[in-house]
Write a protein that holds these residues in place. Structure first.
Motif, PDB file in Angstrom:
ATOM      1  N   ALA A 111      14.347 -17.019 -30.375  1.00 50.17           N
ATOM      2  CA  ALA A 111      14.902 -16.298 -31.581  1.00 50.17           C
ATOM      3  C   ALA A 111      14.144 -15.250 -32.170  1.00 50.17           C
ATOM      4  CB  ALA A 111      14.758 -17.476 -32.663  1.00 50.17           C
ATOM      5  N   PRO A 112      14.834 -14.211 -32.386  1.00 51.46           N
ATOM      6  CA  PRO A 112      13.794 -12.832 -32.786  1.00 51.46           C
ATOM      7  C   PRO A 112      12.876 -13.259 -34.246  1.00 51.46           C
ATOM      8  CG  PRO A 112      16.084 -12.571 -33.273  1.00 51.46           C
ATOM      9  CD  PRO A 112      15.954 -13.582 -32.558  1.00 51.46           C
ATOM     10  N   GLU A 113      13.280 -14.072 -35.061  1.00 52.56           N
ATOM     11  CA  GLU A 113      12.596 -14.637 -36.178  1.00 52.56           C
ATOM     12  C   GLU A 113      11.386 -15.140 -35.563  1.00 52.56           C
ATOM     13  OE1 GLU A 113      15.999 -15.463 -35.511  1.00 52.56           O
ATOM     14  OE2 GLU A 113      16.907 -14.310 -37.203  1.00 52.56           O
ATOM     15  N   ARG A 114      11.519 -15.907 -34.632  1.00 53.50           N
ATOM     16  CA  ARG A 114       9.876 -16.571 -34.099  1.00 53.50           C
ATOM     17  C   ARG A 114       9.134 -15.353 -33.586  1.00 53.50           C
ATOM     18  NH1 ARG A 114       9.337 -21.834 -33.267  1.00 53.50           N
ATOM     19  NH2 ARG A 114      11.398 -23.082 -33.685  1.00 53.50           N
ATOM     20  N   VAL A 115       9.336 -14.410 -32.902  1.00 52.73           N
ATOM     21  CA  VAL A 115       8.713 -13.637 -32.403  1.00 52.73           C
ATOM     22  C   VAL A 115       8.062 -12.665 -33.892  1.00 52.73           C
ATOM     23  CG1 VAL A 115       8.586 -11.252 -31.026  1.00 52.73           C
ATOM     24  CG2 VAL A 115      10.134 -12.934 -30.605  1.00 52.73           C
ATOM     25  N   ILE A 116       8.812 -12.403 -34.652  1.00 56.92           N
ATOM     26  CA  ILE A 116       8.627 -11.644 -35.754  1.00 56.92           C
ATOM     27  C   ILE A 116       7.473 -12.447 -36.642  1.00 56.92           C
ATOM     28  CG2 ILE A 116       9.007 -10.508 -38.081  1.00 56.92           C
ATOM     29  CD1 ILE A 116       9.974  -8.813 -35.735  1.00 56.92           C
ATOM     30  N   GLY A 117       7.703 -13.820 -36.985  1.00 54.56           N
ATOM     31  CA  GLY A 117       7.018 -14.650 -37.385  1.00 54.56           C
ATOM     32  C   GLY A 117       5.530 -14.861 -36.901  1.00 54.56           C
ATOM     33  N   MET A 118       5.541 -14.794 -35.492  1.00 59.14           N
ATOM     34  CA  MET A 118       4.251 -15.052 -34.877  1.00 59.14           C
ATOM     35  C   MET A 118       3.575 -13.665 -35.010  1.00 59.14           C
ATOM     36  SD  MET A 118       3.271 -15.916 -30.912  1.00 59.14           S
ATOM     37  CE  MET A 118       2.412 -14.351 -30.532  1.00 59.14           C
ATOM     38  N   LEU A 119       4.104 -12.520 -34.795  1.00 60.32           N
ATOM     39  CA  LEU A 119       3.566 -11.209 -35.095  1.00 60.32           C
ATOM     40  C   LEU A 119       2.971 -11.182 -36.430  1.00 60.32           C
ATOM     41  CD1 LEU A 119       5.929  -8.875 -32.749  1.00 60.32           C
ATOM     42  CD2 LEU A 119       3.616 -10.015 -32.321  1.00 60.32           C
ATOM     43  N   ALA A 120       3.632 -11.598 -37.241  1.00 63.64           N
ATOM     44  CA  ALA A 120       3.125 -11.458 -38.840  1.00 63.64           C
ATOM     45  C   ALA A 120       2.017 -12.382 -38.911  1.00 63.64           C
ATOM     46  CB  ALA A 120       4.430 -11.927 -39.820  1.00 63.64           C
ATOM     47  N   PHE A 121       2.054 -13.460 -38.371  1.00 64.68           N
ATOM     48  CA  PHE A 121       0.841 -14.375 -38.307  1.00 64.68           C
ATOM     49  C   PHE A 121      -0.196 -13.721 -37.958  1.00 64.68           C
ATOM     50  CE2 PHE A 121      -1.607 -17.518 -35.883  1.00 64.68           C
ATOM     51  CZ  PHE A 121      -2.145 -18.253 -36.891  1.00 64.68           C
ATOM     52  N   SER A 122      -0.149 -13.109 -36.591  1.00 61.58           N
ATOM     53  CA  SER A 122      -1.118 -12.335 -35.699  1.00 61.58           C
ATOM     54  C   SER A 122      -1.590 -11.440 -36.774  1.00 61.58           C
ATOM     55  CB  SER A 122      -0.585 -12.047 -34.651  1.00 61.58           C
ATOM     56  OG  SER A 122      -0.160 -10.438 -34.658  1.00 61.58           O
ATOM     57  N   ALA A 123      -0.954 -10.856 -37.621  1.00 67.39           N
ATOM     58  CA  ALA A 123      -1.527  -9.557 -38.489  1.00 67.39           C
ATOM     59  C   ALA A 123      -2.014  -9.930 -40.087  1.00 67.39           C
ATOM     60  CB  ALA A 123      -0.388  -8.422 -38.608  1.00 67.39           C
ATOM     61  N   GLY A 124      -2.068 -11.297 -40.099  1.00 69.93           N
ATOM     62  CA  GLY A 124      -2.487 -11.828 -41.347  1.00 69.93           C
ATOM     63  C   GLY A 124      -1.463 -11.753 -42.395  1.00 69.93           C
ATOM     64  N   VAL A 154       8.546  -7.201 -45.757  1.00 68.56           N
ATOM     65  CA  VAL A 154       8.273  -5.671 -46.495  1.00 68.56           C
ATOM     66  C   VAL A 154       7.405  -6.037 -47.911  1.00 68.56           C
ATOM     67  CG1 VAL A 154       9.116  -3.729 -47.566  1.00 68.56           C
ATOM     68  CG2 VAL A 154      10.121  -4.293 -45.584  1.00 68.56           C
ATOM     69  N   GLY A 155       7.820  -6.956 -48.591  1.00 72.35           N
ATOM     70  CA  GLY A 155       6.767  -6.939 -49.797  1.00 72.35           C
ATOM     71  C   GLY A 155       5.550  -7.812 -49.428  1.00 72.35           C
ATOM     72  N   GLU A 156       5.369  -8.410 -48.402  1.00 73.10           N
ATOM     73  CA  GLU A 156       4.052  -9.037 -48.144  1.00 73.10           C
ATOM     74  C   GLU A 156       3.307  -8.035 -47.491  1.00 73.10           C
ATOM     75  OE1 GLU A 156       3.824 -12.256 -48.652  1.00 73.10           O
ATOM     76  OE2 GLU A 156       5.806 -12.056 -49.506  1.00 73.10           O
ATOM     77  N   PHE A 157       3.851  -6.962 -47.091  1.00 75.05           N
ATOM     78  CA  PHE A 157       2.959  -6.079 -46.083  1.00 75.05           C
ATOM     79  C   PHE A 157       1.824  -5.320 -47.191  1.00 75.05           C
ATOM     80  CE2 PHE A 157       1.857  -1.691 -44.663  1.00 75.05           C
ATOM     81  CZ  PHE A 157       1.613  -2.191 -43.508  1.00 75.05           C
ATOM     82  N   ARG A 158       0.468  -5.410 -46.606  1.00 74.76           N
ATOM     83  CA  ARG A 158      -0.670  -4.891 -47.285  1.00 74.76           C
ATOM     84  C   ARG A 158      -1.337  -3.895 -46.359  1.00 74.76           C
ATOM     85  NH1 ARG A 158       1.644  -6.799 -50.633  1.00 74.76           N
ATOM     86  NH2 ARG A 158       1.441  -8.643 -51.810  1.00 74.76           N
ATOM     87  N   PRO A 159      -1.314  -2.576 -46.529  1.00 82.51           N
ATOM     88  CA  PRO A 159      -1.938  -1.563 -45.760  1.00 82.51           C
ATOM     89  C   PRO A 159      -3.275  -1.781 -45.490  1.00 82.51           C
ATOM     90  CG  PRO A 159      -0.748  -0.425 -47.350  1.00 82.51           C
ATOM     91  CD  PRO A 159      -0.732  -1.867 -47.658  1.00 82.51           C
ATOM     92  N   ASP A 160      -3.985  -2.391 -46.630  1.00 81.03           N
ATOM     93  CA  ASP A 160      -5.486  -2.644 -46.336  1.00 81.03           C
ATOM     94  C   ASP A 160      -5.895  -3.981 -45.418  1.00 81.03           C
ATOM     95  OD1 ASP A 160      -4.648  -4.529 -48.060  1.00 81.03           O
ATOM     96  OD2 ASP A 160      -6.143  -4.465 -49.637  1.00 81.03           O
ATOM     97  N   ARG A 161      -4.703  -4.636 -44.986  1.00 87.20           N
ATOM     98  CA  ARG A 161      -5.139  -5.755 -44.021  1.00 87.20           C
ATOM     99  C   ARG A 161      -4.569  -5.436 -42.693  1.00 87.20           C
ATOM    100  NH1 ARG A 161      -2.462 -10.666 -46.712  1.00 87.20           N
ATOM    101  NH2 ARG A 161      -3.093 -10.735 -48.594  1.00 87.20           N
ATOM    102  N   LEU A 162      -4.796  -4.225 -42.344  1.00 85.33           N
ATOM    103  CA  LEU A 162      -4.248  -3.649 -41.074  1.00 85.33           C
ATOM    104  C   LEU A 162      -5.226  -3.771 -40.029  1.00 85.33           C
ATOM    105  CD1 LEU A 162      -2.024  -0.639 -41.561  1.00 85.33           C
ATOM    106  CD2 LEU A 162      -1.013  -2.503 -40.762  1.00 85.33           C
ATOM    107  N   GLY A 163      -6.363  -3.677 -40.366  1.00 78.21           N
ATOM    108  CA  GLY A 163      -7.524  -3.708 -39.610  1.00 78.21           C
ATOM    109  C   GLY A 163      -7.884  -5.062 -38.788  1.00 78.21           C
ATOM    110  N   GLY A 164      -9.138  -5.130 -38.258  1.00 78.07           N
ATOM    111  CA  GLY A 164      -9.513  -6.552 -37.766  1.00 78.07           C
ATOM    112  C   GLY A 164      -9.696  -6.522 -36.526  1.00 78.07           C
ATOM    113  N   GLU A 165      -9.759  -7.883 -35.897  1.00 76.60           N
ATOM    114  CA  GLU A 165     -10.013  -8.026 -34.437  1.00 76.60           C
ATOM    115  C   GLU A 165      -8.861  -7.944 -33.928  1.00 76.60           C
ATOM    116  OE1 GLU A 165     -13.381  -9.032 -33.383  1.00 76.60           O
ATOM    117  OE2 GLU A 165     -13.705  -8.127 -35.497  1.00 76.60           O
ATOM    118  N   ASP A 166      -8.820  -7.933 -32.499  1.00 73.58           N
ATOM    119  CA  ASP A 166      -7.793  -8.264 -31.646  1.00 73.58           C
ATOM    120  C   ASP A 166      -7.209  -9.657 -32.008  1.00 73.58           C
ATOM    121  OD1 ASP A 166      -8.063  -5.691 -30.850  1.00 73.58           O
ATOM    122  OD2 ASP A 166      -8.493  -6.151 -28.667  1.00 73.58           O
TER     123      ASP A 166
END
Ligand code: GLU
Length: 334
Positions: A281-294, A308-320
């Protein structure tokens, strides 16, 4: 332009515009999807619109079926775009291979302005001649042809090869702000003059992307961290061409496989087309990627629009982010 209805305008007075720019030289994988998701969220979060551009200048490597698969993958994930293929625009206009005339014009302006010179050096010549240590990006071009030829024709006649065009990259520092890396300052001398037009008569990535981002009015660029140094090159090109550069830059971390390798096109298991066809399911892929990006505390079913509402530009960085067997099992609903 009704497609801009509701779009916010940025500090430069231009409509906030992000872009998705896949290269169809292989199937898109989870790592690509992560960058595209973040680029899309950032644009939507800022009230902007999204352009889809197919980066297929490398004709021998880019295939039509891979282009179709990439567009299908991104639409399947819910990353819709307002301009570009399938958005009602004339076919081809957003495929780089149809835009060579524009890149050629850019090159001509750089030549006329004294910013470009013909170069007959092969990759081997450069490796041999370069005394600088070879970094991740290969040998630094030592400037062999900088003041060597009066014209492209002369370079061709005397060398017997088809010359490339290189950018005469001058100045002490190229400075910019990156949302992930903060203040970045790169010395042109540490990277060397780069190719604008290749010996096999194709525009370079640097030239094409600069011309396109400027002409397409892109105001924010989010891409993988491997392209951080390219931004310095592109900023120099905007200046030399007298074009307006994007206002905001972000170079995001990668996804690694469990062996610590950056996810690459060779890893078929991570290909979006494979996941799509195997019923994930695409929602699983998106959910996992959203988790990976904090953006989520644990993987869960999610659509890009819900994030869109959860997105925080200041949380983009970090480790691989390392994808484990567990993550993959979750993706497959196990
Ligand atoms: N087409 C490039 C890629 O797929 C992205 C280039 C860019 O964002 O400037 O890696």
């Amino acid at each position: 332009m009704s497609r801009l209805r509701g779009t916010r305008f940025g500090a430069q007075g231009r409509p906030v515009t992000g872009r998705l720019a896949p290269t169809p030289s292989g199937y898109l994988h989870l790592g690509n999807a992560r960058s595209f998701l973040l680029a899309w969220l950032w644009a939507r979060h800022e009230g902007g619109h999204v352009i889809m551009r197919v980066e297929d200048i490398d004709r021998p490597r880019c295939k039509h079926e891979l282009r179709e698969a990439a567009l299908e993958d991104l639409a399947w994930l819910g990353l819709g775009w307002d301009e570009g293929p399938r958005a009602g625009d004339p076919p081809g206009e957003y495929d780089q291979h149809t835009r060579f005339e524009l890149y050629r014009q850019g090159l001509n302006e750089l030549i006329e302005g004294g910013h470009a010179y013909p170069c007959v050096c092969s990759r081997k010549d450069i490796e041999k001649a370069s005394s600088a240590p070879h970094g991740e990006e290969g040998a630094v071009y030592p400037g062999t042809c900088r003041d060597r030829w009066d014209s492209w024709d002369q370079a061709k006649q005397e060398s017997g090869v088809e010359p490339a065009w290189r950018f005469r990259w001058e100045g002490d520092f190229e400075n910019f702000h990156d949302e992930c890396y903060g203040t970045v300052g790169l010395r042109p001398a540490g990277f060397g003059d780069f190719v604008l037009w290749r010996r096999d008569d194709l525009p370079s990535y640097q030239l094409a992307v600069t011309v396109d981002d400027a002409l397409q009015g892109v105001t924010q660029v989010l891409r993988g961290r491997d392209l951080l140094t390219s931004t310095a090159r592109q900023l120099a090109l905007y200046r030399a061409l007298g074009l307006v550069a994007p206002e905001h830059w972000a170079h995001v971390p990668f996804i690694q496989d469990a062996k610590g390798r950056r996810m690459a096109k060779r890893d078929g298991d991570f290909a979006l087309a494979r996941l799509r066809e195997s019923g994930v399911a695409p929602e699983r892929v998106i959910g996992m990627l959203a988790f990976s990006a904090g953006l989520m505390e644990r993987p869960g079913l999610m659509t890009p629009a819900e994030l869109v509402g959860e997105f925080r530009p200041d949380r983009l960085g970090g480790e691989d982010f390392v994808v484990t067997e567990e993550h993959l099992a979750w993706l497959h609903g196990k």
